[in-house]
Design a protein around this motif. Structure first.
Motif, PDB file in Angstrom:
ATOM      1  N   ILE A   1       0.839  -1.199   0.000  1.00  0.00           N
ATOM      2  CA  ILE A   1       0.000   0.000   0.000  1.00  0.00           C
ATOM      3  C   ILE A   1       0.875   1.250   0.000  1.00  0.00           C
ATOM      4  CG2 ILE A   1      -1.681   1.323   1.340  1.00  0.00           C
ATOM      5  CD1 ILE A   1      -2.909  -1.380   2.177  1.00  0.00           C
ATOM      6  N   SER A   2       1.939   1.259   0.783  1.00  0.00           N
ATOM      7  CA  SER A   2       2.809   2.444   0.825  1.00  0.00           C
ATOM      8  C   SER A   2       3.497   2.664  -0.525  1.00  0.00           C
ATOM      9  CB  SER A   2       3.836   2.333   1.947  1.00  0.00           C
ATOM     10  OG  SER A   2       4.687   1.233   1.739  1.00  0.00           O
ATOM     11  N   THR A   3       3.887   1.600  -1.207  1.00  0.00           N
ATOM     12  CA  THR A   3       4.486   1.740  -2.534  1.00  0.00           C
ATOM     13  C   THR A   3       3.466   2.270  -3.526  1.00  0.00           C
ATOM     14  OG1 THR A   3       6.067  -0.034  -2.115  1.00  0.00           O
ATOM     15  CG2 THR A   3       5.617   0.500  -4.425  1.00  0.00           C
ATOM     16  N   ALA A   4       2.253   1.756  -3.474  1.00  0.00           N
ATOM     17  CA  ALA A   4       1.191   2.237  -4.365  1.00  0.00           C
ATOM     18  C   ALA A   4       0.914   3.712  -4.120  1.00  0.00           C
ATOM     19  CB  ALA A   4      -0.074   1.411  -4.171  1.00  0.00           C
ATOM     20  N   LEU A   5       0.866   4.119  -2.862  1.00  0.00           N
ATOM     21  CA  LEU A   5       0.628   5.523  -2.521  1.00  0.00           C
ATOM     22  C   LEU A   5       1.763   6.406  -3.025  1.00  0.00           C
ATOM     23  CD1 LEU A   5      -1.116   7.635  -1.128  1.00  0.00           C
ATOM     24  CD2 LEU A   5       0.014   7.059   1.012  1.00  0.00           C
ATOM     25  N   ASN A   6       2.988   5.972  -2.819  1.00  0.00           N
ATOM     26  CA  ASN A   6       4.145   6.743  -3.301  1.00  0.00           C
ATOM     27  C   ASN A   6       4.145   6.847  -4.824  1.00  0.00           C
ATOM     28  OD1 ASN A   6       5.207   7.365  -0.795  1.00  0.00           O
ATOM     29  ND2 ASN A   6       6.424   5.492  -0.698  1.00  0.00           N
ATOM     30  N   LEU A   7       3.837   5.770  -5.514  1.00  0.00           N
ATOM     31  CA  LEU A   7       3.773   5.803  -6.974  1.00  0.00           C
ATOM     32  C   LEU A   7       2.688   6.763  -7.445  1.00  0.00           C
ATOM     33  CD1 LEU A   7       4.269   2.028  -7.813  1.00  0.00           C
ATOM     34  CD2 LEU A   7       5.817   3.905  -8.410  1.00  0.00           C
ATOM     35  N   PHE A   8       1.530   6.688  -6.813  1.00  0.00           N
ATOM     36  CA  PHE A   8       0.423   7.574  -7.167  1.00  0.00           C
ATOM     37  C   PHE A   8       0.853   9.031  -7.025  1.00  0.00           C
ATOM     38  CE2 PHE A   8      -3.522   9.857  -6.871  1.00  0.00           C
ATOM     39  CZ  PHE A   8      -4.434   9.110  -7.585  1.00  0.00           C
ATOM     40  N   ARG A   9       1.433   9.357  -5.891  1.00  0.00           N
ATOM     41  CA  ARG A   9       1.859  10.740  -5.627  1.00  0.00           C
ATOM     42  C   ARG A   9       2.962  11.187  -6.578  1.00  0.00           C
ATOM     43  NH1 ARG A   9       1.776  10.452   0.916  1.00  0.00           N
ATOM     44  NH2 ARG A   9      -0.421  10.982   1.162  1.00  0.00           N
ATOM     45  N   ASN A  10       3.917  10.310  -6.850  1.00  0.00           N
ATOM     46  CA  ASN A  10       5.034  10.669  -7.721  1.00  0.00           C
ATOM     47  C   ASN A  10       4.610  10.840  -9.174  1.00  0.00           C
ATOM     48  OD1 ASN A  10       6.862  10.687  -5.605  1.00  0.00           O
ATOM     49  ND2 ASN A  10       7.473   8.570  -5.922  1.00  0.00           N
ATOM     50  N   VAL A  11       3.718   9.992  -9.640  1.00  0.00           N
ATOM     51  CA  VAL A  11       3.297  10.048 -11.041  1.00  0.00           C
ATOM     52  C   VAL A  11       2.296  11.178 -11.277  1.00  0.00           C
ATOM     53  CG1 VAL A  11       2.060   8.791 -12.856  1.00  0.00           C
ATOM     54  CG2 VAL A  11       3.781   7.614 -11.486  1.00  0.00           C
ATOM     55  N   LEU A  12       1.331  11.321 -10.388  1.00  0.00           N
ATOM     56  CA  LEU A  12       0.264  12.305 -10.597  1.00  0.00           C
ATOM     57  C   LEU A  12       0.463  13.615  -9.834  1.00  0.00           C
ATOM     58  CD1 LEU A  12      -2.778   9.866 -10.589  1.00  0.00           C
ATOM     59  CD2 LEU A  12      -1.623  10.891 -12.549  1.00  0.00           C
ATOM     60  N   ASN A  13       1.468  13.678  -9.008  1.00  0.00           N
ATOM     61  CA  ASN A  13       1.769  14.897  -8.231  1.00  0.00           C
ATOM     62  C   ASN A  13       0.624  15.352  -7.342  1.00  0.00           C
ATOM     63  OD1 ASN A  13       4.417  15.516  -8.595  1.00  0.00           O
ATOM     64  ND2 ASN A  13       4.090  16.930 -10.283  1.00  0.00           N
TER      65      ASN A  13
ATOM     66  N   TYR B   1      -6.975  14.012  -5.994  1.00  0.00           N
ATOM     67  CA  TYR B   1      -7.249  13.601  -7.375  1.00  0.00           C
ATOM     68  C   TYR B   1      -8.739  13.341  -7.557  1.00  0.00           C
ATOM     69  CZ  TYR B   1      -7.157  10.989 -11.720  1.00  0.00           C
ATOM     70  OH  TYR B   1      -7.400  10.561 -13.005  1.00  0.00           O
ATOM     71  N   LEU B   2      -9.329  12.620  -6.622  1.00  0.00           N
ATOM     72  CA  LEU B   2     -10.748  12.290  -6.698  1.00  0.00           C
ATOM     73  C   LEU B   2     -11.610  13.550  -6.621  1.00  0.00           C
ATOM     74  CD1 LEU B   2     -12.991  10.172  -6.822  1.00  0.00           C
ATOM     75  CD2 LEU B   2     -12.812   9.962  -4.349  1.00  0.00           C
ATOM     76  N   ILE B   3     -11.271  14.461  -5.734  1.00  0.00           N
ATOM     77  CA  ILE B   3     -12.036  15.709  -5.613  1.00  0.00           C
ATOM     78  C   ILE B   3     -11.950  16.505  -6.914  1.00  0.00           C
ATOM     79  CG2 ILE B   3     -12.099  17.962  -4.466  1.00  0.00           C
ATOM     80  CD1 ILE B   3     -11.322  16.445  -1.859  1.00  0.00           C
ATOM     81  N   CYS B   4     -10.764  16.610  -7.486  1.00  0.00           N
ATOM     82  CA  CYS B   4     -10.601  17.350  -8.755  1.00  0.00           C
ATOM     83  C   CYS B   4     -11.378  16.680  -9.883  1.00  0.00           C
ATOM     84  CB  CYS B   4      -9.126  17.465  -9.108  1.00  0.00           C
ATOM     85  SG  CYS B   4      -8.232  18.598  -8.036  1.00  0.00           S
ATOM     86  N   TYR B   5     -11.363  15.367  -9.908  1.00  0.00           N
ATOM     87  CA  TYR B   5     -12.128  14.626 -10.919  1.00  0.00           C
ATOM     88  C   TYR B   5     -13.622  14.940 -10.780  1.00  0.00           C
ATOM     89  CZ  TYR B   5     -14.401  10.751 -13.294  1.00  0.00           C
ATOM     90  OH  TYR B   5     -15.220  10.000 -14.098  1.00  0.00           O
ATOM     91  N   ARG B   6     -14.116  14.891  -9.567  1.00  0.00           N
ATOM     92  CA  ARG B   6     -15.531  15.178  -9.316  1.00  0.00           C
ATOM     93  C   ARG B   6     -15.900  16.611  -9.684  1.00  0.00           C
ATOM     94  NH1 ARG B   6     -16.255  12.163  -3.456  1.00  0.00           N
ATOM     95  NH2 ARG B   6     -16.430  10.051  -4.301  1.00  0.00           N
ATOM     96  N   LEU B   7     -14.990  17.554  -9.401  1.00  0.00           N
ATOM     97  CA  LEU B   7     -15.258  18.951  -9.739  1.00  0.00           C
ATOM     98  C   LEU B   7     -15.262  19.172 -11.247  1.00  0.00           C
ATOM     99  CD1 LEU B   7     -13.209  20.786  -6.973  1.00  0.00           C
ATOM    100  CD2 LEU B   7     -15.706  20.579  -7.144  1.00  0.00           C
ATOM    101  N   ARG B   8     -14.384  18.482 -11.987  1.00  0.00           N
ATOM    102  CA  ARG B   8     -14.399  18.589 -13.453  1.00  0.00           C
ATOM    103  C   ARG B   8     -15.716  18.057 -14.007  1.00  0.00           C
ATOM    104  NH1 ARG B   8      -9.062  16.883 -12.790  1.00  0.00           N
ATOM    105  NH2 ARG B   8      -9.594  14.740 -13.356  1.00  0.00           N
ATOM    106  N   LYS B   9     -16.174  16.950 -13.452  1.00  0.00           N
ATOM    107  CA  LYS B   9     -17.455  16.386 -13.884  1.00  0.00           C
ATOM    108  C   LYS B   9     -18.595  17.353 -13.559  1.00  0.00           C
ATOM    109  CE  LYS B   9     -20.390  12.343 -13.608  1.00  0.00           C
ATOM    110  NZ  LYS B   9     -20.629  11.010 -13.074  1.00  0.00           N
ATOM    111  N   ALA B  10     -18.547  17.963 -12.386  1.00  0.00           N
ATOM    112  CA  ALA B  10     -19.567  18.941 -11.989  1.00  0.00           C
ATOM    113  C   ALA B  10     -19.564  20.137 -12.935  1.00  0.00           C
ATOM    114  CB  ALA B  10     -19.332  19.396 -10.550  1.00  0.00           C
ATOM    115  N   ALA B  11     -18.378  20.592 -13.324  1.00  0.00           N
ATOM    116  CA  ALA B  11     -18.285  21.729 -14.250  1.00  0.00           C
ATOM    117  C   ALA B  11     -18.945  21.386 -15.584  1.00  0.00           C
ATOM    118  CB  ALA B  11     -16.823  22.112 -14.449  1.00  0.00           C
TER     119      ALA B  11
END
Length: 88
Positions: free
Chosen positions: A15-27, A33-43
């Motif tokens: 889980i810690s490796t997955a979290l680190n990869l997520f953060r490193n790749v997507l910044n 990420y989920l909140i931004c995705y939801r806000l784009r859909k709302a827009a």
């Protein structure tokens, strides 16, 4: 199921490796990420439909409409109504 747990399981990593990869790749964090995705859909829903704000809030996964409104304004620097009027 927690998205990081699911990603870790699919990727066969901790889980810690997955979290680190997520953060490193997507910044960003998975939650942000989920909140931004939801806000784009709302827009998109604001500009392409006449749905009420409360309906869009629920449809995009925000159970609290006040929180949805505050988060949207923080992200887009416009209220939902202002955004809808500007984008039409």
């Amino acid at each position: 199921m927690n998205i990081i747990y699911a990603l870790a399981k699919v990727g066969e990593v901790s889980i810690s490796t997955a979290l680190n990869l997520f953060r490193n790749v997507l910044n960003t964090s998975p939650v942000n990420y989920l909140i931004c995705y939801r806000l784009r859909k709302a827009a998109l829903l604001l500009t392409n439909t006449g749905k009420k704000v409360s309906a869009i809030s629920i449809e995009t996964g925000f159970s609290n409409t006040d929180y949805f409104c505050k988060t949207f304004k923080r992200r887009y620097s416009l209220t939902l109504t202002e955004y809808r009027n500007v984008k039409k």
